[in-house]
Design a protein around this motif. Structure first.
Motif, PDB file in Angstrom:
ATOM      1  N   ASP A   3       0.824  -1.208   0.000  1.00 47.40           N
ATOM      2  CA  ASP A   3       0.000   0.000   0.000  1.00 47.40           C
ATOM      3  C   ASP A   3       0.859   1.258   0.000  1.00 47.40           C
ATOM      4  N   VAL A   4       2.047   1.154   0.564  1.00 47.22           N
ATOM      5  CA  VAL A   4       2.934   2.304   0.725  1.00 47.22           C
ATOM      6  C   VAL A   4       4.321   1.966   0.176  1.00 47.22           C
ATOM      7  N   GLY A   5       4.865   2.889  -0.601  1.00 40.91           N
ATOM      8  CA  GLY A   5       6.221   2.727  -1.112  1.00 40.91           C
ATOM      9  C   GLY A   5       7.068   3.907  -0.679  1.00 40.91           C
ATOM     10  N   VAL A   6       8.301   3.639  -0.290  1.00 39.60           N
ATOM     11  CA  VAL A   6       9.215   4.709   0.119  1.00 39.60           C
ATOM     12  C   VAL A   6       9.796   5.366  -1.133  1.00 39.60           C
ATOM     13  N   ILE A   7       9.707   6.682  -1.217  1.00 37.21           N
ATOM     14  CA  ILE A   7      10.261   7.424  -2.353  1.00 37.21           C
ATOM     15  C   ILE A   7      11.744   7.646  -2.113  1.00 37.21           C
ATOM     16  N   ASP A   8      12.584   7.075  -3.000  1.00 35.53           N
ATOM     17  CA  ASP A   8      14.031   7.175  -2.791  1.00 35.53           C
ATOM     18  C   ASP A   8      14.705   8.208  -3.692  1.00 35.53           C
ATOM     19  N   ASN A   9      13.907   8.914  -4.509  1.00 39.91           N
ATOM     20  CA  ASN A   9      14.478   9.978  -5.332  1.00 39.91           C
ATOM     21  C   ASN A   9      14.652  11.228  -4.455  1.00 39.91           C
ATOM     22  N   PRO A  10      15.888  11.659  -4.184  1.00 43.36           N
ATOM     23  CA  PRO A  10      16.112  12.771  -3.252  1.00 43.36           C
ATOM     24  C   PRO A  10      15.509  14.093  -3.716  1.00 43.36           C
ATOM     25  N   VAL A  11      15.374  14.276  -5.032  1.00 45.26           N
ATOM     26  CA  VAL A  11      14.782  15.523  -5.539  1.00 45.26           C
ATOM     27  C   VAL A  11      13.290  15.565  -5.210  1.00 45.26           C
ATOM     28  N   ILE A  12      12.595  14.443  -5.436  1.00 41.99           N
ATOM     29  CA  ILE A  12      11.168  14.377  -5.104  1.00 41.99           C
ATOM     30  C   ILE A  12      10.965  14.587  -3.608  1.00 41.99           C
ATOM     31  N   VAL A  13      11.805  13.930  -2.811  1.00 47.24           N
ATOM     32  CA  VAL A  13      11.700  14.066  -1.354  1.00 47.24           C
ATOM     33  C   VAL A  13      11.881  15.525  -0.945  1.00 47.24           C
ATOM     34  N   ASP A  14      12.869  16.197  -1.527  1.00 42.55           N
ATOM     35  CA  ASP A  14      13.149  17.596  -1.183  1.00 42.55           C
ATOM     36  C   ASP A  14      11.970  18.504  -1.554  1.00 42.55           C
ATOM     37  N   ILE A  15      11.387  18.276  -2.742  1.00 47.57           N
ATOM     38  CA  ILE A  15      10.236  19.089  -3.164  1.00 47.57           C
ATOM     39  C   ILE A  15       9.059  18.855  -2.217  1.00 47.57           C
ATOM     40  N   ALA A  16       8.786  17.582  -1.911  1.00 47.91           N
ATOM     41  CA  ALA A  16       7.641  17.247  -1.066  1.00 47.91           C
ATOM     42  C   ALA A  16       7.791  17.806   0.346  1.00 47.91           C
ATOM     43  N   LEU A  17       9.019  17.868   0.820  1.00 44.45           N
ATOM     44  CA  LEU A  17       9.265  18.393   2.166  1.00 44.45           C
ATOM     45  C   LEU A  17       9.136  19.916   2.224  1.00 44.45           C
ATOM     46  N   ASN A  18       9.205  20.565   1.069  1.00 45.06           N
ATOM     47  CA  ASN A  18       9.258  22.030   1.060  1.00 45.06           C
ATOM     48  C   ASN A  18       8.129  22.660   0.251  1.00 45.06           C
ATOM     49  N   ILE A  19       6.938  22.084   0.350  1.00 44.60           N
ATOM     50  CA  ILE A  19       5.771  22.702  -0.274  1.00 44.60           C
ATOM     51  C   ILE A  19       4.839  23.246   0.797  1.00 44.60           C
ATOM     52  N   SER A  20       3.964  24.134   0.395  1.00 42.76           N
ATOM     53  CA  SER A  20       2.899  24.622   1.266  1.00 42.76           C
ATOM     54  C   SER A  20       1.789  25.153   0.372  1.00 42.76           C
TER      55      SER A  20
ATOM     56  N   MET B  41       8.683  11.244 -11.378  1.00 41.40           N
ATOM     57  CA  MET B  41       8.245   9.874 -11.123  1.00 41.40           C
ATOM     58  C   MET B  41       8.069   9.093 -12.423  1.00 41.40           C
ATOM     59  N   LYS B  42       7.917   9.802 -13.529  1.00 39.50           N
ATOM     60  CA  LYS B  42       7.776   9.140 -14.835  1.00 39.50           C
ATOM     61  C   LYS B  42       9.125   8.758 -15.442  1.00 39.50           C
ATOM     62  N   ILE B  43      10.188   9.408 -14.945  1.00 44.24           N
ATOM     63  CA  ILE B  43      11.519   9.137 -15.498  1.00 44.24           C
ATOM     64  C   ILE B  43      12.048   7.836 -14.923  1.00 44.24           C
ATOM     65  N   LYS B  44      12.384   6.905 -15.790  1.00 41.20           N
ATOM     66  CA  LYS B  44      12.947   5.631 -15.347  1.00 41.20           C
ATOM     67  C   LYS B  44      14.423   5.828 -15.044  1.00 41.20           C
ATOM     68  N   SER B  45      14.838   5.302 -13.915  1.00 40.48           N
ATOM     69  CA  SER B  45      16.231   5.436 -13.500  1.00 40.48           C
ATOM     70  C   SER B  45      17.166   4.764 -14.508  1.00 40.48           C
ATOM     71  N   LEU B  46      18.309   5.432 -14.795  1.00 42.27           N
ATOM     72  CA  LEU B  46      19.293   4.846 -15.705  1.00 42.27           C
ATOM     73  C   LEU B  46      19.942   3.614 -15.077  1.00 42.27           C
ATOM     74  N   LYS B  47      20.045   3.626 -13.770  1.00 41.23           N
ATOM     75  CA  LYS B  47      20.600   2.485 -13.058  1.00 41.23           C
ATOM     76  C   LYS B  47      19.459   1.743 -12.380  1.00 41.23           C
ATOM     77  N   LYS B  48      19.146   0.588 -12.898  1.00 41.13           N
ATOM     78  CA  LYS B  48      18.032  -0.191 -12.366  1.00 41.13           C
ATOM     79  C   LYS B  48      18.327  -0.632 -10.932  1.00 41.13           C
ATOM     80  N   LYS B  49      17.335  -0.461 -10.083  1.00 40.52           N
ATOM     81  CA  LYS B  49      17.487  -0.875  -8.696  1.00 40.52           C
ATOM     82  C   LYS B  49      17.693  -2.386  -8.619  1.00 40.52           C
ATOM     83  N   VAL B  50      18.641  -2.801  -7.803  1.00 34.27           N
ATOM     84  CA  VAL B  50      18.913  -4.224  -7.639  1.00 34.27           C
ATOM     85  C   VAL B  50      17.794  -4.843  -6.807  1.00 34.27           C
ATOM     86  N   GLU B  51      17.162  -5.860  -7.368  1.00 30.36           N
ATOM     87  CA  GLU B  51      16.051  -6.524  -6.691  1.00 30.36           C
ATOM     88  C   GLU B  51      16.594  -7.580  -5.737  1.00 30.36           C
TER      89      GLU B  51
END
Length: 298
Positions: free
Chosen positions: A141-158, A175-185
């Motif tokens: 139900d919940v996924g941790v966002i590991d993109n630091p740019v998204i995290v920074d934007i989300a932390l600094n909105i009002s 969130m639509k951009i696929k990472s160039l380095k695929k996360k190791v499963e």
């Protein structure tokens, strides 16, 4: 274009929970592409605080939350929330915690509780699923966002941020951009994915159980249970949520079949069992769900 709402028109709003009745006064600002809504509400058996929300013409919403505890129910949005303090969550099928803060993506399949370590103002970003359905696949139900740019934007909105709309669009595009380095499963994640694929393929089989999984996937029952546990999941709850969601979809699209027929087609072994599990997941009885669909169609 978002429908214009006249000043001082009151209406009921069921955005986050079907147990909460949000009585709202909305104002339309002709110079901007969003409406502002101030809400007071009554909630049975749960503590909520005053909220306000912005609804943008594109369909985004930003809800201001006060307090440290909130509940979410299944809806048509992906939701993002960030906090500098810890965030913990719990639902029928999963649980987890970010001990040192961050941002999470939420897609509740059943009632989900959120708890924060502080009572500071939080902003819940709601993004219509149509924007991200091709780019987001969530096992939990919940996924941790590991993109630091998204995290920074989300932390600094009002809600008073002049660039709020641009920031939300930036989050969506990132969130639509696929990472160039695929996360190791991890091995555990890989095995859980295989288990999920088997369950989803056989969810209509009312004989589906851990024994069948064990035999077909060549894993011991204890290993399967450990895989679920390591990924914050519970086997029985996963099956229940998948069956209830399947039944809900069948009820919506098969008006000429009886409920009993649809229950069996969804893997339930009785109408009574289906009723109990449906209520637990959807917070509605099957009858109430049918009436809700009927009222929406009229």
């Amino acid at each position: 274009m978002l429908s214009t709402l006249a000043n001082n028109v009151f209406f009921q709003h069921y955005l986050l929970t079907e147990n909460a009745f949000f009585h709202s006064a909305s104002k339309w600002n002709s110079n901007q592409n969003f409406s502002y809504k101030y809400e007071s509400h009554i909630v049975n058996n749960y503590s909520y605080t005053t909220m306000s929300s912005l609804s943008f013409t594109e369909g985004f919403k930003v809800i201001t939350l006060l307090g440290d505890s909130h509940k979410l129910f299944p809806n048509d949005y992906y939701m993002i929330i960030a906090s500098y303090g810890s965030i913990s969550w719990n639902s029928n099928s999963s649980e987890g915690k970010l001990s040192y803060g961050g941002a999470i993506l939420i897609n509740p399949t059943s009632e989900l509780s959120l708890k924060f370590s502080d009572k500071k103002e939080k902003y819940l970003i709601l993004i219509p699923k149509i924007f991200l359905n091709k780019n987001v696949y969530m096992i939990n139900d919940v996924g941790v966002i590991d993109n630091p740019v998204i995290v920074d934007i989300a932390l600094n909105i009002s809600v008073s941020d002049e660039d709020l709309e641009y920031k939300i669009n930036a989050i969506i595009n990132l969130m639509k951009i696929k990472s160039l380095k695929k996360k190791v499963e991890t091995r555990s994640e890989y095995e859980l994915k295989k288990i999920y694929e088997f369950i989803e393929k056989n969810i209509m089989n009312n004989c589906l159980n851990l024994d069948l999984l064990s035999n077909q996937l060549f894993m011991s029952k204890s290993k399967i249970q450990k895989i679920f546990h390591d990924n914050g999941k519970k086997y029985n709850e996963v099956v229940k949520v998948l069956r209830v969601n399947l039944l809900a979809e069948k009820i919506k699209n098969n008006v000429n079949k009886t409920i009993i027929e649809l229950c069996y087609e969804s893997g339930f072994n009785s109408r009574t069992n289906a009723d109990i599990q449906f209520k637990q997941v959807k917070n509605l009885t099957i009858k109430e769900y049918k009436n809700k669909l009927k009222n929406k169609a009229e």
